[in-house]
Structure formats: C-alpha cells, structure tokens
Enzyme design. Structure first.
Site, PDB file in Angstrom:
ATOM      1  N   LYS A 163       0.849  -1.183   0.000  1.00  0.00           N
ATOM      2  CA  LYS A 163       0.000   0.000   0.000  1.00  0.00           C
ATOM      3  C   LYS A 163       0.889   1.240   0.000  1.00  0.00           C
ATOM      4  O   LYS A 163       1.846   1.322   0.771  1.00  0.00           O
ATOM      5  CB  LYS A 163      -0.929  -0.003   1.214  1.00  0.00           C
ATOM      6  N   LYS A 268     -14.075  -7.149  -5.090  1.00  0.00           N
ATOM      7  CA  LYS A 268     -14.292  -7.294  -3.653  1.00  0.00           C
ATOM      8  C   LYS A 268     -15.791  -7.543  -3.457  1.00  0.00           C
ATOM      9  O   LYS A 268     -16.574  -6.585  -3.420  1.00  0.00           O
ATOM     10  CB  LYS A 268     -13.847  -6.040  -2.901  1.00  0.00           C
TER      11      LYS A 268
END
Length: 355
Positions: A163, A268
């Site tokens: 990230k 997702k």
C-alpha cells in the site's frame, strides 16, 4: 423454503495499526447472519461487513436497517436452486446494501448445503487445492514496512502488494527498490495499491517512476469517479492499472469498462454485492480481455472463505488478495490456513461457532 434470520455483531480487533491512505484502522465491525429453519437442525452462516468510509452501505443505521430487512425476509419463500436463489436475492436486497446482499447469499447457500461452509463446487474446498495469494504490506513508518517485507519473503510469498500514498513517495520508492534489488521480476511479483491517493496532475509521472522498478500493476492510482481522467491514464500508463474503488456502486458494468478501458479490475464481493455481481463483472471483463483477481475487504474468516471459494470456481492463475484472515486477535478459528504464499482449506480443522 421459509427461513428465519438472526444478526450477530462482532468487533474484530487488529493485531497492529493497519495504515491506509484513508487513515489507520484499529477495529473492524462486522455482522454475521444466521439462517435457520424450525423443521431441521441445519444452520447457515453469512457475513455482512461494510467497510468504513468506502462501502456504499457504511451508514450509522446499518444494523437497524439490516435487522428490518431480515425480519421482512423471514416471510419469504426462498428458492433452493442456486441460479434462481441468487437472482431472487438480487431482486429483494436494494443495490445500496451490497454487503447485506453478499451476507444473505452466503447464509442461505450455506444452509442449503447443510451448513458445511461450502457454497458451490470448487477446487479450494472440494479438492483442497490451495490458491496463490499476495503478501500484503500495510502502510506505516519505513522500519515497520521493511519489517513486513522481510517477513513476507521469509514466509515464502512470491507476490507482494504494498500500500502506498500515505508516507513520502521517495521513501516508498526506496522500499520497492530494496525489494527489487534482491529479487528480479521473474523471482518476485510486486503490486502496489494507491487507494486513489495520487492527484490527476502527478499520477502519470509517479507511474513512470514506479514502472522503472518492474511493478506488475497499480490499484486505483487516482480517486474513483473521475472516468475521463482515469481513461486517459489507462491509455498512457507505462504499467497496468487495476480498478478497485471505481467498481463500487456501478450498475452498468460494460459502460464503465468501455469508457475507462483498464488493464485489470479488482473484485471485492462485499463492496460490489456478492457472488452474482462478481460473476457478472468477470463475464464483462473477460469479454474485453481485461484481467481480474479477487481481494477480501477485511472480512472475518466466514466472508474470506466465501470469497476464496468464489475465486477457486474460476481456477485463478494469478495470486489473489486473500491473506487477511490473520489480521485479527479475535477472528473465528477456521480451516483456513496460509502457508508458503497460498491459502488452503484444511478440512481436519474445525470452525468456531460465531457468538
């Protein structure tokens, strides 16, 4: 079949401060859905888990609204055939409650499969075939991120996702360079996830610098909702772009994919509405030769198991983002095991009962 539903809330506690470009996570609220029938002893479990500041159903009255829906659904006669069931659930659950739709799919499908936490034929559960996954590096200070990198490599991961977007970009490049100097592109795949942190003015120049390090792909470089800018970026990018947050709340999937023309999409199920919606995204992506992989959205092991089985149904060839089950102190004990860069379903282990 007429089913009754119960809602069981749980606050999951992270083992560490989980940093993202949207802030630091310490806890995660989820709601388990229990499906029962007075005529037999079967129990089905699902999970509704809107993600704070991201899910369209992240709202203060979520629990109350879901309880109202479940009370209403307790009067419905649910079809047992899978295709009809999924279509029925899509019809009765509003699109602005995607996590409830996914949780209801899980609970009812689990009930009809005798509560064995198996939703449909898949190699992950049936054949105990492991799924390759990426090792996730959370944001934090340089030392914390470097410790995570070293740990993931020791654990046997051959794909690492970092990230980025919260600390200094030069420091992030240094960390990526640290990995790449030790492992070539053939030895280790590097993915990055910006969570929309780059501005439209700086995005392309940052992508060019990332491309120099042999990055496999970047997730959501700029904030969602800027279709024109994202389309230009996908056309010019020196490394593949994967849409993530961009998919949330989208009804016309083909329109988005045709307009932006991304290289990949990230699925997702909790954020986009479950099994059926994910399969529709896959169908539309594959029509256009757009790559895809699945990623959990920090669910408990109940949700993670469902996502892994859905991914397995499509025989994934690239690492999936399914390594989040070990994040919490108080996750449910389960047969899900992560080792050597894979997640597997180890049937000799038992499920802890939600309570």
């Amino acid at each position: 079949m007429i089913l009754k539903f119960q809602l069981v809330p749980r606050t999951l506690k992270f083992r560490f401060d989980a940093g993202t470009s949207r802030g630091v996570l310490k806890t995660r609220n989820i709601w388990w859905i229990k499906a029962v029938n007075s005529k037999d002893s079967r129990i089905g479990w699902g999970e509704a888990a809107p993600l704070v500041r991201l899910s369209v159903d992240d709202r203060p009255d979520f629990e109350a609204k879901v309880q109202d829906f479940l009370n209403e659904f307790s009067n419905y006669d649910f079809p047992e055939e899978q295709e009809s069931l999924l279509a029925f659930i899509k019809d009765i659950v509003p699109s602005d409650f995607p996590s409830l739709r996914f949780g209801l799919e899980m609970a009812i499908m689990d009930f009809f499969q005798d509560g064995e936490k198996r939703f449909f034929p898949n190699n992950f559960y049936d054949g105990q075939k492991p799924i390759p996954i990426n090792g996730l590096i959370w944001m934090g200070d340089r030392n914390f991120m470097r410790e995570q990198i070293d740990a993931k490599i020791r654990q046997g991961f051959t794909c690492i996702k970092m990230k980025i977007g919260a600390i200094d970009f030069e420091q992030e490049l240094d960390l990526l360079r640290y990995i790449r100097e030790r492992f070539s592109e053939d030895e280790l795949t590097l993915r990055v996830d910006a969570n929309g942190a780059f501005s439209t003015m700086e995005a392309l120049s940052k992508l060019e610098r990332l491309a120099e390090l042999g990055i496999h792909s970047i997730e959501q470089p700029i904030a969602a909702g800027q279709w024109a800018e994202m389309s230009k970026l996908c056309a010019k990018t020196p490394l593949p772009i994967a849409l993530d947050e961009e998919l949330i709340g989208i009804r016309d999937k083909g329109l988005l994919l045709d307009h932006i023309k991304p290289q990949h999409i990230i699925l997702k199920p909790t954020l986009i509405g479950g099994f059926l919606e994910s399969e529709e995204w896959i169908e539309e992506a594959e029509k256009r030769a757009i790559g895809w992989w699945m990623t959990s959205a920090l669910e408990s092991n109940i949700g993670l198991n469902a996502i892994a089985q859905l991914a397995s149904k499509f025989n994934p060839r690239v690492p999936q983002g399914l390594g989040t089950g070990q994040l919490y102190h108080n996750n449910l004990n389960s047969p899900l095991v992560i080792s050597a860069g894979h997640i597997r379903y180890q049937k000799d282990l038992s499920w802890e009962i939600p309570r």
